[in-house]
Every structure is written in C-alpha cells, then in structure tokens.
Design a protein around this motif. Structure first.
Motif, PDB file in Angstrom:
ATOM      1  N   TRP A  28       0.886  -1.171   0.000  1.00 23.80           N
ATOM      2  CA  TRP A  28       0.000   0.000   0.000  1.00 23.80           C
ATOM      3  C   TRP A  28       0.920   1.215   0.000  1.00 23.80           C
ATOM      4  N   ILE A  29       1.204   1.737  -1.201  1.00 19.18           N
ATOM      5  CA  ILE A  29       2.269   2.704  -1.402  1.00 19.18           C
ATOM      6  C   ILE A  29       1.708   4.122  -1.515  1.00 19.18           C
ATOM      7  N   SER A  30       2.281   5.023  -0.728  1.00 18.34           N
ATOM      8  CA  SER A  30       1.882   6.433  -0.801  1.00 18.34           C
ATOM      9  C   SER A  30       3.054   7.265  -1.293  1.00 18.34           C
ATOM     10  N   THR A  31       2.716   8.274  -2.095  1.00 14.89           N
ATOM     11  CA  THR A  31       3.734   9.125  -2.710  1.00 14.89           C
ATOM     12  C   THR A  31       3.248  10.574  -2.775  1.00 14.89           C
ATOM     13  N   THR A  32       4.176  11.439  -3.105  1.00 20.00           N
ATOM     14  CA  THR A  32       3.856  12.830  -3.398  1.00 20.00           C
ATOM     15  C   THR A  32       4.487  13.186  -4.738  1.00 20.00           C
ATOM     16  N   SER A  33       3.836  14.066  -5.458  1.00 25.40           N
ATOM     17  CA  SER A  33       4.440  14.586  -6.683  1.00 25.40           C
ATOM     18  C   SER A  33       5.445  15.669  -6.302  1.00 25.40           C
ATOM     19  N   PRO A  34       6.325  16.056  -7.227  1.00 26.49           N
ATOM     20  CA  PRO A  34       7.162  17.236  -6.945  1.00 26.49           C
ATOM     21  C   PRO A  34       6.280  18.471  -6.802  1.00 26.49           C
ATOM     22  N   ILE A  35       6.808  19.482  -6.147  1.00 24.89           N
ATOM     23  CA  ILE A  35       6.083  20.746  -6.053  1.00 24.89           C
ATOM     24  C   ILE A  35       6.145  21.434  -7.413  1.00 24.89           C
ATOM     25  N   PRO A  36       5.009  21.759  -8.005  1.00 23.46           N
ATOM     26  CA  PRO A  36       5.030  22.402  -9.329  1.00 23.46           C
ATOM     27  C   PRO A  36       5.699  23.773  -9.295  1.00 23.46           C
ATOM     28  N   GLU A  37       6.165  24.203 -10.455  1.00 26.14           N
ATOM     29  CA  GLU A  37       6.753  25.533 -10.563  1.00 26.14           C
ATOM     30  C   GLU A  37       5.666  26.600 -10.352  1.00 26.14           C
ATOM     31  N   PRO A  38       5.980  27.680  -9.638  1.00 29.50           N
ATOM     32  CA  PRO A  38       4.992  28.752  -9.439  1.00 29.50           C
ATOM     33  C   PRO A  38       4.645  29.433 -10.765  1.00 29.50           C
ATOM     34  N   THR A  39       3.431  29.904 -10.832  1.00 33.13           N
ATOM     35  CA  THR A  39       2.978  30.684 -11.985  1.00 33.13           C
ATOM     36  C   THR A  39       2.308  31.947 -11.458  1.00 33.13           C
ATOM     37  N   PRO A  40       2.123  32.935 -12.315  1.00 32.83           N
ATOM     38  CA  PRO A  40       1.444  34.154 -11.846  1.00 32.83           C
ATOM     39  C   PRO A  40       0.061  33.879 -11.269  1.00 32.83           C
ATOM     40  N   SER A  41      -0.647  32.925 -11.852  1.00 31.75           N
ATOM     41  CA  SER A  41      -1.985  32.607 -11.362  1.00 31.75           C
ATOM     42  C   SER A  41      -1.962  31.674 -10.156  1.00 31.75           C
ATOM     43  N   ASN A  42      -0.841  31.005  -9.944  1.00 33.00           N
ATOM     44  CA  ASN A  42      -0.720  30.076  -8.821  1.00 33.00           C
ATOM     45  C   ASN A  42       0.684  30.212  -8.230  1.00 33.00           C
ATOM     46  N   PRO A  43       0.917  31.261  -7.465  1.00 35.48           N
ATOM     47  CA  PRO A  43       2.270  31.536  -6.959  1.00 35.48           C
ATOM     48  C   PRO A  43       2.743  30.556  -5.894  1.00 35.48           C
ATOM     49  N   HIS A  44       1.822  29.838  -5.259  1.00 34.52           N
ATOM     50  CA  HIS A  44       2.196  28.895  -4.201  1.00 34.52           C
ATOM     51  C   HIS A  44       1.567  27.521  -4.485  1.00 34.52           C
ATOM     52  N   PRO A  45       2.006  26.862  -5.536  1.00 37.00           N
ATOM     53  CA  PRO A  45       1.397  25.575  -5.911  1.00 37.00           C
ATOM     54  C   PRO A  45       1.727  24.486  -4.889  1.00 37.00           C
ATOM     55  N   LYS A  46       0.821  23.537  -4.781  1.00 35.72           N
ATOM     56  CA  LYS A  46       1.010  22.422  -3.862  1.00 35.72           C
ATOM     57  C   LYS A  46       1.176  21.116  -4.641  1.00 35.72           C
TER      58      LYS A  46
END
Length: 251
Positions: A28-46
């Motif tokens: 039962w494997i859990s993972t996270t994606s890398p943090i996306p690069e910020p954009t003007p419309s999404n300056p703090h992406p998760k």
C-alpha cells in the motif's frame, strides 16, 4: 494439467497463475508529486498526493531493509502515478494494509485521473514522513494515519520488465527503508509485533484476499469502477486482457 503461459491454453475458466503464488503481501504505497513551478496565477502551488495498493510486493533484505513492489502499466500504455512520483522525488512510504482498513485499500485501487488524491477519495487522514529527501523543504510523503505499521523509503532503482501488451509491461521499484513507524498497541508483552492485533490482509487468487490473525478467513473484494481490462489484469488472464484490448480498439 500442463500449459505454457502465452503459448498454449490452460483451458480453465480463470487463469490459475496468481492463485498459485499466495498469499502475497500488499504494497500500500503512498507518494507525493514534486512541487510544481509557481505561476502568476498560482504563486504557491502544492504537490498532489497518491495512494495505491500493489499485490506484487515483498521485502528483499533486512540489513539494510529493502522492499520491492511491481506496478503494471495502464491499458493506455502509461506508467502508474506511483512510479512517476517516486522516480521524480526519490521517496515513498509503505503502509500496512489491515482487515480494518480493507475497504479503504480497495477504494484506493480505483483508477482515478492523475492528480486526484486517493486519501481524500477514501476518507483517510494523513500523517507525514520526516526523514525523506525534501521533507524539510515542505514536501513530505503522506502516510495512512490509521495504518499501524508504516515504512519511510528512499528510492533505489527501477527495473522495467517487458510484457505482452501495455498491461503486461511492468515497473519493479526498489526502495531502502530508512524509517519504521509502529503503533504501540500492536506490540505484545514481549515487545513483538502481534499479527493477531494488526490483522494484515494479503492477496490470493482472482478477487480473493486472506487475513492473518484472529480466526482468519478468506474474502473477496472487486475494485469499484474497474474496467474490463483492469479486472482481467487483476485475474492474471492474458487472453481476457487481449480480448478486452481488441474490443477497446474497435470503439
């Protein structure tokens, strides 16, 4: 009886291979994606989180401990989100699948679109890793809080095995265990992990599962929303996968 897989028919209504290699622990494997690069419309992406069970899972060594799980490709020839996340971040977690959590395990097996959070989909609370690469920069791996045993794993390598068709192709992912979480309530008076308390589940043949500990039993679970190709792959039925793929191609 005798048959050659992929060459001669077994003439049985269900493919017997997976029913012969049992019981199989569940990764039962859990993972996270890398943090996306910020954009003007999404300056703090998760980052997005992922959780999925793999029934071809095992421990490889104990000093140091290594684990391995096998992830078949999707019918669209794409690799599983779990594998993509691990290779991109260098980390993952393993969560013990238990009888008490069996419905959540089955729910997280659903083929959801990339980016959907299976923790949210299954109603599972998260606890986070603390030792893995990037944990200190705000991108720890989520773990199943209700699971009594959890491993924090550093990615080691991937071995790709060619298969018959897209579903038969597989990624073997190896990780080194660097942290082990064990709930106090699963330890007995001698300080041993008591399987009678954890009651882990394991895959058997077809849609069957076994549970270890307690009275023990065998039960069935079919993944909600699974299509014909996915069900055939779970059964290990090569012929059924091929027929389903041909039918999909005609649509």
């Amino acid at each position: 009886m005798f048959y050659e897989p992929g060459k001669t028919p077994h003439n049985l209504p269900f493919d017997p291979f997976k029913a012969c290699v049992i019981p199989r622990p569940i990764g039962w494997i859990s993972t996270t994606s890398p943090i996306p690069e910020p954009t003007p419309s999404n300056p703090h992406p998760k980052p997005t989180h992922n959780l999925a069970p793999y029934s071809q899972f095992t421990a490889l060594n104990f000093d140091p401990p290594y684990v391995l799980f096998s992830a078949n490709q999707n019918s669209s020839s794409t690799r599983k989100d779990t594998v993509l996340n691990i290779e991109a971040t260098g980390k993952f977690a393993w969560n013990l699948a238990t009888y008490a959590l069996r419905d959540a395990v089955n729910t997280t097996a659903q083929p959801l679109p990339r980016g959907h959070d299976e923790f949210v989909h299954a109603g599972l609370d998260k606890e986070y890793t603390t030792l893995l690469p990037g944990d200190d920069t705000g991108n720890p791996v989520p773990m199943v809080e209700a699971s009594p045993v959890r491993f924090e794993c550093v990615y080691h390598s991937t071995l790709r095995l060619p298969g018959n068709g897209p579903v038969g192709s597989v990624d073997l992912v190896i990780g080194r265990v660097v942290g082990v979480h064990i709930a106090e309530w699963v330890l007995d008076e001698r300080g041993r992990v008591d399987v009678g308390r954890t009651r882990p589940i394991a895959r058997c043949g077809y849609y069957e599962y076994a549970v270890v500990g307690g009275e023990g039993t065998v039960f069935e679970m079919v993944i909600p929303g699974a299509d014909e190709i996915m069900l055939a792959a779970l059964e290990g039925s090569t012929g059924r996968v091929e027929r389903a793929m041909r039918g999909k191609a005609k649509l």
